[in-house]
Enzyme design. Structure first.
Site, PDB file in Angstrom:
ATOM      1  N   LYS A   1       5.600  -3.711  -5.679  1.00 26.82           N
ATOM      2  CA  LYS A   1       7.041  -3.503  -5.757  1.00 26.82           C
ATOM      3  C   LYS A   1       7.736  -3.844  -4.448  1.00 26.82           C
ATOM      4  O   LYS A   1       8.799  -4.453  -4.428  1.00 26.82           O
ATOM      5  CB  LYS A   1       7.318  -2.042  -6.130  1.00 26.82           C
ATOM      6  CG  LYS A   1       8.786  -1.701  -6.305  1.00 26.82           C
ATOM      7  CD  LYS A   1       9.309  -2.308  -7.582  1.00 26.82           C
ATOM      8  CE  LYS A   1      10.741  -1.913  -7.861  1.00 26.82           C
ATOM      9  NZ  LYS A   1      11.266  -2.616  -9.040  1.00 26.82           N
TER      10      LYS A   1
ATOM     11  N   CYS B   1       0.837  -1.191   0.000  1.00 24.79           N
ATOM     12  CA  CYS B   1       0.000   0.000   0.000  1.00 24.79           C
ATOM     13  C   CYS B   1       0.878   1.248   0.000  1.00 24.79           C
ATOM     14  O   CYS B   1       2.017   1.222   0.432  1.00 24.79           O
ATOM     15  CB  CYS B   1      -0.906   0.021   1.223  1.00 24.79           C
ATOM     16  SG  CYS B   1      -1.954  -1.428   1.398  1.00 24.79           S
TER      17      CYS B   1
END
EC number: 2.6.1.16
Length: 627
Positions: free
Chosen positions: A622, A2
């Site tokens: 990522k 997030c």
């Protein structure tokens, strides 16, 4: 995973929050939202899907609010629906965004429901604003300027898990409270304005002065300044540092996608690594490598264990090969998520290396923490020797766990798929293996010089590969865009490159792909082969070249279309392979730095041909900051 952005100052908050969230898209997300405070009211807007959906909603609402928080959500608790998107709000007006996991949210939820709180989502985060509201309600009628901070602090001390928070409240319109507990959060300093974010790209357009919070810290941001406390309430004195980050790193600069840009930045990454790690003949060094690591890290070293995840695990496999071949040290590579629960027996004089691009990978950090803890208090030979390899030296890896770092020099990588950071990790392992070999005198000076001279030629070789491969891989992508399965084969030091090539293809194109040691093909995978399953074989002249060619012939005999990644363009290779992706001829030991490039390009062009989101593939993040 997030992404969090926060702002308080004199400018319109919404545009700054949106711009920051765009710079955090690489972290992966399935919904997004923004909450601002204006004239005693909270304006909370959320949307499922990409940020353009949120932007469309915000265009219908004009607000001059100068404080707010934003969030991109990657679903962990609850489906990726708008009602689960952040920010989450209580009717009493505290609003929170969170990155991480609240482990005890169920019991807190039941406790708050019993007190009349109504929940509207399935998320763990929603308990936070309700808990803060409940604490504020219990404060005395005579309000204090520290009430909001105190309420957030009390709430945080009841939360269990790993998280970062940003909280605003309509009743405290000049305060933004941020918290870090085992999830990244950085504060940015401006002139009469302050920022917070999960990662620095979100705020680099506005400030270079940043302060990463450490675990167990809570900060109050106001237009007048910042106060930082620990969870016990003691105020801390901390100073920001200047960020060495070029804003062009977070724009595409003419490339269609960040991934393609970052593939093309790899020659520069190798040059930067050579400049940083290698002495260039300057000074009186025992080793031609200068990693600035303490001597006691190497003293009487008997074993090395490496923990990593994903692409970093593939880099670690190549690191194992280099260390064992050059330095003669037995090296094991572990998935960090597995090592945590089934560690190797405690061994003496052992170096533990954690490899993480972001420096925040939850499983890798936890594995290192476990290793540090289980060696604490043991006799000297069992003491923890910890080393980190990361692209983010300001991350949790260095600040909380590992005293020694090899900082990779890739710069910010925006594309979700690791490309240039993989190459940077390989360069770190080349430097480490050569340094160990020099210290242990397991390789002659001439051998070391030959390898280093070869490394100095690699940037030009990668540039040549990029120049020749762009058109070839684009043509192959046209032919393979509808393919359902791929097999990648490699041997020796290029087996991990086969794994990496398969991972890149499946991550970005959603095509099933598997990497195997070429010699293992006949032990099972050969059953999958037919005319519909292309095989990519990495065939570099050296100790295993003839074996790879032999394995490739077996695949061709089963009608598979063969793609060769090789510097050999004629003879047996020219006859066997249906398609060639040529690379420059280098020593086998250095070849992974070249053979990975056409596989990156092939994955990129196939995904682009299929019309997929290259920089933000589905379901991927990522930085994996939850377990």
């Amino acid at each position: 995973m997030c992404g969090i952005v926060g702002y308080i100052g004199t400018q319109a908050a919404t545009d700054i929050l949106l711009a920051g969230l765009e710079k955090l898209e690489y972290r992966g997300y399935d919904s997004a939202g923004i909450a601002t405070v204006w004239e005693g009211e909270i304006n909370c807007v959320r949307a499922k899907g990409k940020l353009h959906n949120l932007r469309s909603k915000l265009e219908l609402i004009e607000t001059p609010a100068q404080i707010g928080i934003g969030h991109t959500r990657w679903a962990t608790h609850g489906k990726p629906e708008e009602y689960n998107a952040h920010p989450h709000v209580d009717t009493a007006m505290p609003v929170a965004v969170q990155n991480g996991i609240i482990e005890n949210y169920r019991e807190l939820r039941e406790e708050l429901k019993a007190k009349g709180h109504v929940f509207r989502s399935e998320t763990d985060t929603e308990v936070i604003p309700h808990l803060i509201a409940e604490i504020l309600k219990n404060f005395s009628a005579s309000s204090s300027s520290s009430d909001f901070l105190e309420a957030v602090s009390q709430a945080v001390n009841r939360l269990e898990g790993a998280f970062a928070l940003a909280v605003v409240c309509a009743d405290y319109p000049d305060e933004l409270i941020v918290v870090r507990q085992q999830a990244p959060l950085v504060i940015g300093f401006g002139q009469g304005e302050f920022f917070c974010a999960s990662d620095t790209p979100a705020i680099v357009a506005y400030t270079r002065a940043v302060l990463p919070l450490e675990n167990g810290e809570i900060a109050r941001l106001t237009p007048l300044g910042i106060e930082i406390y620990n969870f016990a309430g003691h105020r801390l004195k901390k100073q920001p540092r200047l960020l060495n980050l070029n804003p062009t790193m977070v724009v595409k600069t003419g490339f269609k996608h960040f991934m393609l840009k970052e593939i093309h930045e790899q020659p520069g990454v190798v040059r930067a690594s050579l400049e940083a790690y290698f002495n260039n003949g300057r000074g009186k060094w025992r080793s031609p490598i200068n990693l600035r690591l303490p001597e006691n890290l190497y003293t009487d070293l008997e074993q090395i264990h490496i923990v990593a995840c994903g692409t970093s695990w593939h880099a670690a496999l190549i690191g194992k090969y280099l260390i064992e071949q050059l330095a003669g040290i037995s090296t094991q590579v572990h998935y960090a998520s597995e090592y945590r629960y089934a560690p190797s027996p405690l061994t003496s004089n052992t170096l533990i290396i954690g490899v993480t691009q972001s420096g925040e990978t939850a499983d890798t950090l936890a594995a290192l923490a476990m290793e540090k803890e289980r060696r604490q208090g043991k006799e000297a030979k069992y003491e923890a020797r910890l080393l980190g390899i990361t692209n983010r030296p300001e991350s949790s890896l260095l600040s909380h766990l590992v005293p020694n770092i090899i900082s990779t020099l890739a710069g910010i990588e925006i594309g979700v798929l690791a490309t240039k950071t993989f190459t940077a990790q390989l360069m770190a392992f080349y430097a480490l293996a050569l340094d160990l070999a020099a210290h242990r005198q397991t390789a002659s000076k001439e051998t070391l010089e030959k390898i280093i001279n070869g490394l100095r030629e690699i940037p030009k070789d990668i540039e040549s590969t990029l120049e020749s491969q762009e058109r070839l891989t684009e043509q192959l992508a046209h032919e393979f865009a509808e393919t359902q399965d791929f097999i990648f084969l490699g041997r020796g030091i290029n087996f991990p490159i086969a794994l990496e090539g398969a991972l890149k293809l499946k991550e970005i194109s959603y095509i099933h792909a598997e990497g195997y040691p070429a010699g293992e093909m006949k032990h099972g995978p050969i059953a999958l082969l037919d005319a519909k399953v292309p095989v990519v074989a990495i065939a570099v002249p050296g100790s295993v070249y003839e074996k790879v060619i032999s394995n490739a012939q077996e695949a061709k005999a089963r009608d598979s279309r063969l793609i060769g990644v090789t510097p050999v363009k004629d003879g047996e290779a020219g006859e066997i392979f249906n398609d060639l992706l040529p690379v420059s001829h280098v020593e086998e030991l250095l070849s992974p730095l070249l053979t990975v490039v056409p596989l990156q390009l092939l994955a990129y062009h196939i995904a682009a041909r299929r019309g997929l989101d290259v920089d933000q593939p589905r379901n991927l993040a990522k930085s994996v900051t939850v377990e």
